[in-house]
Scaffold this motif. Structure first.
Motif, PDB file in Angstrom:
ATOM      1  N   ASP A  18     -53.375  -6.773  59.973  1.00  0.00           N
ATOM      2  CA  ASP A  18     -53.370  -7.833  60.977  1.00  0.00           C
ATOM      3  C   ASP A  18     -52.103  -7.762  61.824  1.00  0.00           C
ATOM      4  O   ASP A  18     -52.150  -7.894  63.056  1.00  0.00           O
ATOM      5  N   GLU A  19     -50.973  -7.536  61.175  1.00  0.00           N
ATOM      6  CA  GLU A  19     -49.704  -7.419  61.897  1.00  0.00           C
ATOM      7  C   GLU A  19     -49.710  -6.182  62.802  1.00  0.00           C
ATOM      8  O   GLU A  19     -49.177  -6.207  63.914  1.00  0.00           O
ATOM      9  N   GLN A  22     -51.711  -6.818  65.962  1.00  0.00           N
ATOM     10  CA  GLN A  22     -50.943  -7.638  66.891  1.00  0.00           C
ATOM     11  C   GLN A  22     -49.913  -6.792  67.638  1.00  0.00           C
ATOM     12  O   GLN A  22     -49.701  -6.978  68.848  1.00  0.00           O
ATOM     13  N   ALA A  25     -51.626  -4.858  70.349  1.00  0.00           N
ATOM     14  CA  ALA A  25     -51.945  -5.699  71.508  1.00  0.00           C
ATOM     15  C   ALA A  25     -50.731  -5.837  72.418  1.00  0.00           C
ATOM     16  O   ALA A  25     -50.850  -5.760  73.654  1.00  0.00           O
ATOM     17  N   ARG A  26     -49.570  -6.048  71.839  1.00  0.00           N
ATOM     18  CA  ARG A  26     -48.355  -6.205  72.639  1.00  0.00           C
ATOM     19  C   ARG A  26     -47.999  -4.921  73.376  1.00  0.00           C
ATOM     20  O   ARG A  26     -47.568  -4.958  74.537  1.00  0.00           O
ATOM     21  N   ASP A  30     -50.156  -5.539  76.731  1.00  0.00           N
ATOM     22  CA  ASP A  30     -49.142  -6.227  77.528  1.00  0.00           C
ATOM     23  C   ASP A  30     -48.179  -5.261  78.212  1.00  0.00           C
ATOM     24  O   ASP A  30     -47.950  -5.354  79.421  1.00  0.00           O
ATOM     25  N   ILE A  38     -58.487  -7.312  73.748  1.00  0.00           N
ATOM     26  CA  ILE A  38     -57.583  -8.099  72.914  1.00  0.00           C
ATOM     27  C   ILE A  38     -58.240  -9.435  72.622  1.00  0.00           C
ATOM     28  O   ILE A  38     -58.609 -10.168  73.545  1.00  0.00           O
ATOM     29  N   ASP A  40     -57.690 -12.916  70.248  1.00  0.00           N
ATOM     30  CA  ASP A  40     -56.763 -13.680  69.397  1.00  0.00           C
ATOM     31  C   ASP A  40     -55.465 -12.920  69.158  1.00  0.00           C
ATOM     32  O   ASP A  40     -54.916 -12.923  68.043  1.00  0.00           O
ATOM     33  N   GLY A  41     -54.979 -12.242  70.196  1.00  0.00           N
ATOM     34  CA  GLY A  41     -53.700 -11.553  70.085  1.00  0.00           C
ATOM     35  C   GLY A  41     -53.731 -10.262  69.299  1.00  0.00           C
ATOM     36  O   GLY A  41     -52.673  -9.746  68.944  1.00  0.00           O
ATOM     37  N   ARG A  42     -54.929  -9.705  69.070  1.00  0.00           N
ATOM     38  CA  ARG A  42     -55.058  -8.480  68.279  1.00  0.00           C
ATOM     39  C   ARG A  42     -55.882  -7.460  69.052  1.00  0.00           C
ATOM     40  O   ARG A  42     -56.920  -7.804  69.607  1.00  0.00           O
ATOM     41  N   GLU A  43     -55.415  -6.226  69.055  1.00  0.00           N
ATOM     42  CA  GLU A  43     -56.135  -5.148  69.730  1.00  0.00           C
ATOM     43  C   GLU A  43     -56.905  -4.348  68.688  1.00  0.00           C
ATOM     44  O   GLU A  43     -56.310  -3.626  67.868  1.00  0.00           O
ATOM     45  N   ASP A 107     -42.422  -0.901  67.526  1.00  0.00           N
ATOM     46  CA  ASP A 107     -42.062  -2.263  67.916  1.00  0.00           C
ATOM     47  C   ASP A 107     -40.611  -2.284  68.394  1.00  0.00           C
ATOM     48  O   ASP A 107     -39.696  -2.626  67.644  1.00  0.00           O
TER      49      ASP A 107
END
Length: 292
Positions: A18-19, A22, A25-26, A30, A38, A40-43, A107
């Motif tokens: 899950d992390e 996320q 997605a960022r 983004d 994307i 709920d903030g997840r790709e 990240d």
């Protein structure tokens, strides 16, 4: 540290996956502006439902700081089904010993929080390269085909991990161009990356060690019902005749919790609150509040 999550152990590491989604997605949605879905903030895309292998980099606290996906080329994969425009009309390469590597990302936001950000990003990138190459070699994979952008291509070259060939041509994908590159999974290549980064240790962590770290992180961030109630009371304005907590102790505890920079710091602050709640202050003040 590196962990590989696949169909055999994914049930144990849903929190890490899950992390990772996320983070993707960022980065891809983004930052790079790729046309990815994307929710709920997840790709997550259709290839994540094919039980690929994920090579994931973690920091010392167990947070995801890098990831890459490995998928067989004998079935559906991104280069054959999504990025086929890169192939200039040629059929995609398919082989049981050729796997596709995609969604490589780091990240940088988390890693850039301290003064040695560039070094941290470089080390995380190289560690992920080493982990993905060693995982592939141990799994009988001889070559990797990967869809990358020019920035990643330069990173590969600088880290002595340059592709040995390219397939098709470079095309614009969202905000950045993309290309398909080939890398062999040889000991020689792995040794070059290790030498560049100065990484000689085993980069992999065992499943049990990672699970224990994640569980301890969750425990450190949790509070008992009494502490939760105490924290709620502490955050509310108090009537003068109901001294829930002496002002100096209240301010000190709040400052310790709010200034915690790591899970360990937060755990220590919460342990202090636990002592205050359990041993002395909370029972008496809670009674005063209840009677008031």
């Amino acid at each position: 540290m590196i962990i590989v999550i696949d169909a055999l152990n994914k049930d144990r590491f849903g929190d890490l996956l899950d992390e990772m989604f996320q983070l993707r997605a960022r980065v891809f949605g983004d930052r790079l502006g790729w046309e990815v879905e994307i929710v709920d903030g997840r790709e997550i895309d259709q290839f994540d439902r094919l039980d690929p292998a994920y090579v994931i980099g973690l920091d010392d606290e167990g947070h995801v700081i890098s990831c890459v996906r490995a998928l067989q080329t004998t079935g559906p994969h991104m280069l054959s089904d999504v990025f086929q425009v890169l192939l200039d009309g040629e059929p995609p390469l398919r082989s049981a010993t050729l796997w596709e590597s995609t969604r490589f990302c780091v990240d940088t936001q988390r890693l850039c929080r301290d003064g040695e950000s560039m070094k941290a990003v470089s080390m995380a990138t190289c560690e992920l390269m080493i982990g993905s190459l060693e995982y592939a070699r141990r799994s009988g994979i001889s070559d990797i085909i990967t869809v990358i952008d020019p920035v990643v291509n330069r990173v590969l070259k600088r880290s002595d991990n340059a592709p040995y060939d390219y397939v098709g041509s470079t095309k614009q994908m969202g905000k950045v161009p993309a290309m398909a590159a080939l890398l062999d999974c040889t000991e020689e290549r792995i040794s070059r990356v290790r030498a560049f980064a100065g990484i000689q240790h085993d980069v992999f962590a065992s499943d049990d060690a990672v699970r224990a770290l994640l569980d301890s992180r969750e425990d450190a961030g949790s509070v008992s019902a009494d502490v939760a109630e105490w924290l709620a009371l502490m955050s509310q304005p108090q009537e003068p005749e109901v001294p829930v907590l002496p002002e100096d102790i209240r301010d000190y505890c709040r400052a310790q919790i709010e200034s915690a920079e790591t899970d360990a710091d937060r755990a220590a602050a919460l342990r202090l609150v636990e002592i205050l709640v359990r041993e002395r202050i909370y029972p008496a003040t809670h009674q005063l509040v209840a009677q008031g």
